[in-house]
Design an enzyme around this catalytic site. Structure first.
Site, PDB file in Angstrom:
ATOM      1  N   ASP A 160       2.296  -1.223   7.748  1.00 49.26           N
ATOM      2  CA  ASP A 160       1.221  -0.759   6.843  1.00 49.26           C
ATOM      3  C   ASP A 160       0.094  -1.484   7.756  1.00 49.26           C
ATOM      4  O   ASP A 160       0.425  -2.454   8.696  1.00 49.26           O
ATOM      5  CB  ASP A 160       1.454  -1.262   5.745  1.00 49.26           C
ATOM      6  CG  ASP A 160       0.205  -1.680   4.812  1.00 49.26           C
ATOM      7  OD1 ASP A 160      -0.593  -0.620   4.812  1.00 49.26           O
ATOM      8  OD2 ASP A 160       0.121  -2.730   4.449  1.00 49.26           O
ATOM      9  N   ASP A 198       2.828  -4.520   2.225  1.00 40.70           N
ATOM     10  CA  ASP A 198       2.459  -5.649   1.326  1.00 40.70           C
ATOM     11  C   ASP A 198       1.859  -4.934   0.101  1.00 40.70           C
ATOM     12  O   ASP A 198       1.845  -5.620  -1.027  1.00 40.70           O
ATOM     13  CB  ASP A 198       1.323  -6.608   1.848  1.00 40.70           C
ATOM     14  CG  ASP A 198      -0.071  -5.780   2.235  1.00 40.70           C
ATOM     15  OD1 ASP A 198       0.171  -4.576   2.586  1.00 40.70           O
ATOM     16  OD2 ASP A 198      -0.948  -6.223   1.779  1.00 40.70           O
ATOM     17  N   ASP A 224       2.673   0.771  -0.595  1.00 41.30           N
ATOM     18  CA  ASP A 224       3.882   0.549   0.233  1.00 41.30           C
ATOM     19  C   ASP A 224       5.275   0.624  -0.458  1.00 41.30           C
ATOM     20  O   ASP A 224       6.284   0.795   0.343  1.00 41.30           O
ATOM     21  CB  ASP A 224       3.765  -0.659   1.279  1.00 41.30           C
ATOM     22  CG  ASP A 224       2.433  -0.608   1.993  1.00 41.30           C
ATOM     23  OD1 ASP A 224       2.139   0.458   2.455  1.00 41.30           O
ATOM     24  OD2 ASP A 224       1.827  -1.692   1.935  1.00 41.30           O
TER      25      ASP A 224
HETATM   26  P1  ADP Z   1      -3.348   0.665   3.729  1.00 37.69           P
HETATM   27  O1  ADP Z   1      -2.246   1.513   3.792  1.00 37.69           O
HETATM   28  O2  ADP Z   1      -4.178   0.259   5.009  1.00 37.69           O
HETATM   29  O3  ADP Z   1      -2.837  -0.925   3.151  1.00 37.69           O
HETATM   30  P2  ADP Z   1      -4.073   1.545   1.083  1.00 37.69           P
HETATM   31  O4  ADP Z   1      -3.353   2.693   0.916  1.00 37.69           O
HETATM   32  O5  ADP Z   1      -3.863   0.331   0.225  1.00 37.69           O
HETATM   33  O6  ADP Z   1      -4.310   0.914   2.487  1.00 37.69           O
HETATM   34  O7  ADP Z   1      -5.591   2.199   0.741  1.00 37.69           O
HETATM   35  C1  ADP Z   1      -6.025   3.186   1.277  1.00 37.69           C
HETATM   36  C2  ADP Z   1      -7.512   3.352   1.405  1.00 37.69           C
HETATM   37  O8  ADP Z   1      -7.895   3.696  -0.174  1.00 37.69           O
HETATM   38  C3  ADP Z   1      -8.361   2.170   1.564  1.00 37.69           C
HETATM   39  O9  ADP Z   1      -8.559   2.227   2.716  1.00 37.69           O
HETATM   40  C4  ADP Z   1      -9.606   2.208   0.754  1.00 37.69           C
HETATM   41  O10 ADP Z   1     -10.256   3.353   1.451  1.00 37.69           O
HETATM   42  C5  ADP Z   1      -8.776   3.272  -0.368  1.00 37.69           C
HETATM   43  N1  ADP Z   1      -8.677   2.063  -1.604  1.00 37.69           N
HETATM   44  C6  ADP Z   1      -7.512   1.790  -2.046  1.00 37.69           C
HETATM   45  N2  ADP Z   1      -7.592   0.688  -3.160  1.00 37.69           N
HETATM   46  C7  ADP Z   1      -9.034   0.716  -3.257  1.00 37.69           C
HETATM   47  C8  ADP Z   1      -9.921  -0.310  -4.034  1.00 37.69           C
HETATM   48  N3  ADP Z   1      -9.283  -1.185  -5.067  1.00 37.69           N
HETATM   49  N4  ADP Z   1     -11.292  -0.068  -3.809  1.00 37.69           N
HETATM   50  C9  ADP Z   1     -11.666   0.585  -2.979  1.00 37.69           C
HETATM   51  N5  ADP Z   1     -10.900   1.376  -1.944  1.00 37.69           N
HETATM   52  C10 ADP Z   1      -9.623   1.533  -2.104  1.00 37.69           C
HETATM   53 MG    MG Z   2      -1.448  -2.896   2.829  1.00 33.02          MG
END
Ligand code: ADP
Ligand code: MG
Length: 553
Positions: A250, A448, A452
């Site tokens: 991730d 994390d 995921d």
């Molecule tokens: P990663 O796989 O990089 O850990 P996530 O799947 O958690 O990312 O999140 C993907 C995208 O969704 C983020 O890059 C963001 O654009 C959006 N996102 C997720 N949660 C939030 C939040 N609480 N506030 C704003 N954007 C969010």
């Molecule tokens: Mg993450």
């Protein structure tokens, strides 16, 4: 062993019997000691990081250690967090994963008035709840217990050994009188001598060394790993790591520190502070690293984001939504904006591009279909990430992939810095799952976040970052207690060493049985020598396992 000792005594060889029992106890003591080492190593880790809970006291959100949680406190439960104590919902709606308590994997919906059990996991909604009873176990305490009971979750080799242990032991006991009969009646040996050989055979052929071969290695390896901050929940996980061919990472919080900063704030209609306060009010109810960046920035500017938001829901991989005075407010990525029917227009689109080119993750803040603000956040790659990936590559992992919910812009920027060639961006949690399934197996996933968790459970080996959400830790088979990716390659080498040692131990144990067993029937082995070969072999395989305790992870 007791039977053989008595048998030896019955023909006047009591000393041989005593030696036998002494060596047998010695090897058991060694086994206990090895297991004690494991437990102590893991307990030491537990003391390092006391678990905390978020509560609202006199209007302010604060973190308190679990043992200072009082009955009547207002708990704050963000999506992905574990319920630290039995509580009653005051505000919000969500569904909870109660599988840890009930074993039932279907999430249960909760609304105000509902009871929350300690240890269950809040899935997507923001909740506030009143503590009914003092805190239950911390996640780490649970992990420690899981590792301690790791023996129960046996590795495939161990399971195989277990299945054969009892029939084999029975067969040895049944064969002993047959050996005696054959030697005495067919071979014409005097009863005394035949009996003595049969006893020696029984000792030599009993499966002590075979049985202890694998656990001695696995427990020592798990203890060595735990001391280095790599917590294996089961011996099966350790075995799985030794075979891993691809690893999917991730991005946010795994390859990067997850300590995001708000770096840009663009508010087309003016009223910057108002916009930031609204964003912080929404994000104050999320566990996401992006959310923390925004709430921190707001409080640094002295904004107190106390807005009467209702029905706040996290949308993993997209963002977060809520209701403010009957109107939908939301913060998230372009995908979420599209779902909300927001149209960006040329100016905003250009602004998003501009930010993304600079490696920013762009959060759009909106009310109904109107976009209020663009927020640019970013974090840095973990300092050791590049080296850690290189080490894995050198260790023989053939595919390294980054799977992220973020947009290609910031994803590629991080990938370039840590040296990952293969990047899949814009993935929803279910896409991550599909991407993981498509990789050459066995595949490990390192993550994390809430997003995921599905991939972590589906992978052959799920690896969680300790700073991550409770769901991620729960879904993982291994936890990196110090969030140090560098430990991965070392743990991989350790798991290979463990596998080699198990194979060596088993071959050695069976070889002793075959060679010394045959010799004892032929009368070439006096009982004390048989005992020494047998117990010595057992102690030897235990020591081969203990050797792994010296391993630096
Ligand atoms: P990663 O796989 O990089 O850990 P996530 O799947 O958690 O990312 O999140 C993907 C995208 O969704 C983020 O890059 C963001 O654009 C959006 N996102 C997720 N949660 C939030 C939040 N609480 N506030 C704003 N954007 C969010
Ligand atoms: Mg993450």
């Amino acid at each position: 062993m007791v039977l053989a000792a008595l048998g030896a005594a019955s023909i006047g060889q009591a000393l041989d019997g005593a030696i036998l029992l002494f060596l047998f106890s010695l090897s058991n003591t060694l086994q206990d000691w090895a297991m004690g080492r494991t437990r102590r190593a893991i307990e030491a880790l537990g003391r390092l990081s006391p678990q905390e809970a978020s509560v609202r006291r006199s209007g302010h959100e604060q973190r308190v250690p679990l043992n200072e949680l009082r009955v009547g406190d207002t708990l704050i439960l963000k999506p992905g967090e574990r319920v630290p104590a039995d509580a009653e919902v005051l505000l919000g709606r969500s569904s909870l994963d109660e599988s840890a308590i009930t074993g039932e994997s279907v999430p249960v919906d909760k609304a105000p008035g509902a009871h929350l059990a300690s240890g269950t996991v809040n899935l997507e909604g923001y909740l506030e709840a009143r503590v009914l009873r003092p805190a239950g176990e911390s996640t780490l305490a649970r992990l420690i217990r899981m590792v301690e009971s790791a023996q129960a979750a046996k590795s495939p080799v161990e399971t195989l050994a277990d299945r054969w242990e009892s029939p084999y032991a029975t067969a040895v006991l049944a064969a002993t009188p047959l050996v005696f009969a054959a030697l005495h009646y067919l071979g014409g040996l005097p009863a005394d001598a035949a009996w003595y050989r049969a006893m020696t055979f029984m000792v030599v052929a009993s499966p002590c060394a075979v049985v202890i071969s694998t656990p001695a290695v696995m427990l020592s390896a798990m203890a060595a790993a735990a001391r280095g901050g790599v917590l294996f929940k089961s011996a099966a996980a350790l075995e799985a790591l030794s075979r891993v061919r691809s690893v999917a990472f991730d991005k946010t919080g795994t390859l990067t520190t997850g300590r995001m900063e708000l770096l840009d704030l663009e508010v087309p209609g003016g009223h910057e502070e108002q916009a930031l306060a609204l964003a912080a009010a929404l994000e104050g109810r999320s566990e996401h690293p992006i959310a923390r960046a925004i709430t921190r920035a707001a409080s640094e500017r002295g904004l107190s984001p106390e807005l009467a938001l209702e029905d706040v829901q996290a949308l993993p991989g997209r963002g977060i939504t809520g209701l403010l005075a009957g109107e939908a407010v939301w913060a998230g990525n372009l995908r979420l904006a599209q779902e909300r029917g927001a149209v960006l227009g040329a100016d905003l689109e250009a602004a998003v591009k501009r930010l993304e080119v600079r490696g920013r993750t762009v959060v759009l803040l909106g009310q109904e279909r109107r976009i209020i603000a663009l927020l640019g956040v970013a974090d840095a790659p973990r300092p050791q990430a590049g080296a850690a990936l290189e080490a894995l590559r050198r260790a023989g992992v053939t595919r390294l992939v980054m799977l992220t919910g973020d947009r290609p812009g910031p994803a590629l920027e991080v990938a370039r810095q840590v040296g990952v060639q293969e990047v899949r961006a814009g993935l929803l949690p279910e896409d991550k799952l599909a991407a993981v399934r498509a990789l050459p197996r066995p595949v490990a996933v390192v993550g994390d976040g809430v997003n995921d968790a599905p991939a972590l459970s589906a992978a052959d080996l799920g690896i969680g970052m300790a700073q991550g959400t409770d769901v991620a830790l729960e879904s993982a088979d291994v936890v990196l207690a110090r969030n140090d990716l560098n430990k991965l390659a070392a743990a991989w080498r350790l798991s290979r060493a463990a596998r080699r040692t198990v194979i060596f131990n088993l071959s050695f144990a069976f070889a002793i049985i075959a060679v010394v067993g045959t010799l004892s029937v032929l009368g070439q082995v006096p009982l004390p020598l048989g005992v020494i070969a047998h117990e010595g072999g057992t102690v030897f395989v235990v020591f081969m396992g203990l050797r792994l305790l010296l391993y630096r992870v």
